[in-house]
Design an enzyme around this catalytic site. Structure first.
Site, PDB file in Angstrom:
ATOM      1  N   ASP A 232      30.179  43.324  45.040  1.00  0.00           N
ATOM      2  CA  ASP A 232      31.226  42.272  45.911  1.00  0.00           C
ATOM      3  C   ASP A 232      30.802  41.525  46.717  1.00  0.00           C
ATOM      4  O   ASP A 232      30.477  42.200  47.810  1.00  0.00           O
ATOM      5  CB  ASP A 232      32.881  42.436  45.165  1.00  0.00           C
ATOM      6  N   GLU A 299      26.502  40.315  44.699  1.00  0.00           N
ATOM      7  CA  GLU A 299      26.677  38.974  44.908  1.00  0.00           C
ATOM      8  C   GLU A 299      26.913  38.698  45.898  1.00  0.00           C
ATOM      9  O   GLU A 299      27.702  38.974  47.186  1.00  0.00           O
ATOM     10  CB  GLU A 299      28.220  39.020  44.095  1.00  0.00           C
TER      11      GLU A 299
HETATM   12  C1  NOJ Z   1      34.185  37.672  45.076  1.00  0.00           C
HETATM   13  C2  NOJ Z   1      34.619  37.632  43.186  1.00  0.00           C
HETATM   14  O1  NOJ Z   1      34.226  37.710  42.891  1.00  0.00           O
HETATM   15  C3  NOJ Z   1      36.147  37.575  43.276  1.00  0.00           C
HETATM   16  O2  NOJ Z   1      37.042  37.608  42.579  1.00  0.00           O
HETATM   17  C4  NOJ Z   1      37.466  37.751  44.574  1.00  0.00           C
HETATM   18  O3  NOJ Z   1      38.461  37.526  44.632  1.00  0.00           O
HETATM   19  C5  NOJ Z   1      35.864  37.564  45.951  1.00  0.00           C
HETATM   20  N1  NOJ Z   1      35.352  38.420  46.056  1.00  0.00           N
HETATM   21  C6  NOJ Z   1      37.016  38.793  47.470  1.00  0.00           C
HETATM   22  O4  NOJ Z   1      37.311  40.052  46.844  1.00  0.00           O
END
Ligand code: NOJ
Length: 570
Positions: A232, A299
């Site tokens: 993440d 990500e």
């Molecule tokens: C990216 C995640 O995909 C999302 O769902 C989340 O709210 C944020 N990061 C914070 O962790």
């Protein structure tokens, strides 16, 4: 009776796959260590997949009960969004204990059973690792925020404020979602940094104890047999060591290719050298687990030159792959997609493996920008499983689940709550979704009440047209989107050329309506043709042995509206 119809359609699909299509050796060329290069991934948002206990939210037991659906699709790897202990203010992306399971999802025994059941089906399981931040209810944050002297005092990013009373944020940094990312804490009389929402304080990775604690979390799950991680907001892990102010920018809204926005360049709070180095440190930990080898996808947001620094080019120094989000802002048009693929092929040429994103739990449903047109959804899926790269499918895309319009005001998503003062008509005008509830509605299993998702009250509304979009109905329909997914995924699984082959754009065949590329492996070569238009196209000039079509056609000389086909060249 219904059961027989269902068996017959599935039987027919399998027979077609066995006999009609081209038979290359069944096994992929990727070595065992490289399994991830040729895999296919299905993302489960656990809250919305299947509720086994009637409380209205999905759970791990529910996932176990529905694993065969994913296996039948031909998918090899499952990524599950976080289900660890959490106050659920960001539905699991705010973790209060990385080693415990949130009771609404199950317990440790069920989690281990889930891993086992997935492996028993010869599939892999990827967890979602939120390393950047914890929940503010994590014991670490509670201790850290208690005073400035405790053992965890330096585990989060604390800073004194500026101004006379120290009440002004330490610098001008904005959070990813806008507004200052600095939040005042009365107990410590200091600010803490949060890249995302205020209840998700960033961990301080310049403290070696933090790094080692989080690497231990990774080891913990790897030793339980987890095959890898989706990471993440991995580009927010480190901040500039001297907390310099970010320079100004004219950009208002950040995009996939640039985190700059809210009138500033995110120069010192994202994509720092420390984060690139950390990718390599994490890789070493992940690689210390073998048989089978493990995998990581990050990500990260930013321009290609920058984000590529997270990736491994030599097979050992960084993440295996990163999400490429440009797909989400590229109109579904032949020329635009050609340009995008050209760019990705150039920037992520071998040994990199591109990972195109079509949808996920934050964005939208992939059929939304296609005007909910199933013919185009099939073409999109055809592209996804024939292009070079690792295909990720978000749950429900195989059914063509549509995005409902859910008002910001009543949104459960913390982002919706944050933006709820924006008038709804303005949101509708942009065509964008600020309410992530819209892409998180429950999976549609059958035509019974609540689409068979729950016997209780679903946590989010069920799609209105669930009666003809659910799994059971589509299984019985030989030309449904679901049966198409099954067909194309299995075809890909059986043809290593689509998994490991090189890709070259068939420039001579591309035009405003058609996008075409070659895939080549050893002596074999195929041509992949996609008709992005609603018109028939004379294809006499490029006819050859037809080995796959999105449509049921033998007409080699005509490319049908929105048809995707594969031709065997040698
Ligand atoms: C990216 C995640 O995909 C999302 O769902 C989340 O709210 C944020 N990061 C914070 O962790």
């Amino acid at each position: 009776m219904g059961f027989f119809v269902y068996c017959n359609v599935r039987f027919l699909v399998s027979m077609l796959l066995c006999f009609c299509w081209w038979n290359l050796p069944v096994f992929s060329q990727s070595s065992n260590a490289d399994w991830w290069k040729s895999t296919t991934v299905y993302q489960i948002y656990p809250r919305s997949f299947y509720d086994s206990d009637g409380d209205g939210t999905g759970d791990l037991n529910g996932i176990i009960q529905k694993l065969d659906h994913i296996k039948d699709l031909g998918i090899e790897t499952i990524w599950i969004s976080p289900f660890f202990l959490s106050p659920q203010r960001d539905f699991g992306y705010d973790i209060s204990d990385y080693r415990s399971i949130a009771p609404e999802y199950g317990d440790m025994e069920t989690c281990l059973k889930l891993i086992e059941e997935i492996h028993a089906r010869d599939m892999k399981i990827v967890f979602d690792l939120v390393m950047n931040h914890t929940s503010d209810e994590h014991a670490w944050f509670k201790e850290s925020s208690f005073n400035r002297e405790n053992e965890k005092a330096d585990w989060y990013v604390w800073k004194d404020g500026r101004g006379k009373n120290g009440q002004k944020p330490p610098n001008n940094w904005k959070a990813t979602i806008g507004g200052s990312g600095w939040h005042w804490h009365e107990g410590r009389k200091q600010f803490y940094w949060a890249s995302f929402l205020d209840f998700q304080p960033d961990l301080n990775y310049s403290n070696p104890e933090v790094k080692s604690a989080m690497l231990d979390v990774a080891r913990h799950w790897l030793s339980k047999g987890v095959d890898g991680f989706r990471l993440d907001i991995f580009n927010s892990i480190y901040e500039d060591a001297s907390f310099r102010n970010n320079p100004a920018s004219l950009r208002i809204v950040p995009s996939e290719e640039s985190p700059d926005g809210f009138f500033q360049q995110m120069k010192y709070n994202v994509n720092q050298e420390g984060s690139f180095r950390f990718a390599t440190e994490l890789r070493a930990v992940v690689d210390s687990f073998q048989n089978p080898a493990r995998f990581m996808v990050g990500e990260v947001f930013g321009d290609v030159e920058t984000t590529k620094k997270f990736c491994s080019y030599n097979g050992k120094d960084g993440l295996h792959t990163i999400f490429l989000f440009k797909t989400l802002s590229t109109p579904f048009k032949a020329k635009k997609w050609r340009k995008m693929v050209e760019e990705f092929e150039h920037n992520f040429a071998e040994p990199f493996v591109p990972t195109y994103v079509f949808s996920n739990h934050d964005r939208r449903r992939s059929i939304t920008p296609l005007d909910n047109d199933v013919r185009r959804a099939k073409l999109l899926a055809f592209f996804q499983f024939t292009v070079r790269g690792i295909p990720f499918t978000y749950y429900g895309e195989e059914l063509g689940i549509e995005k409902p319009l859910l008002p910001l005001k009543t949104g459960l998503d913390p982002l919706a709550q944050r933006y709820k003062s924006i008038p709804q008509f303005m949101v509708n005008l942009t065509g964008q979704s600020l309410n992530r509830d819209e892409c998180r509605t429950p999976m549609l299993w059958d035509s019974t009440q609540n689409a068979g998702f729950t016997s209780g009250k679903p946590w989010l509304p069920i799609s209105q047209n669930f009666r003809n979009k659910n799994v059971q109905t589509q299984e019985r329909d030989s030309v449904s989107l679901l049966n198409f997914y099954t067909r194309i995924i299995n075809f890909r699984n059986e043809n290593p050329i689509l998994q490991d082959g090189t890709l070259a754009i068939a420039k001579e065949l591309c035009n405003r309506k058609v996008f075409a590329f070659y895939r080549e492996l050893n002596e074999a070569k195929v041509l992949v043709l996609l008709n992005f238009s609603g018109q028939e196209i004379n294809s006499e000039g490029f006819s050859s042995e037809l080995i796959f079509s999105t449509h049921s056609t033998n007409n080699i000389n005509t490319l049908l509206p929105f048809e995707g086909r594969i031709l065997k060249l040698q």
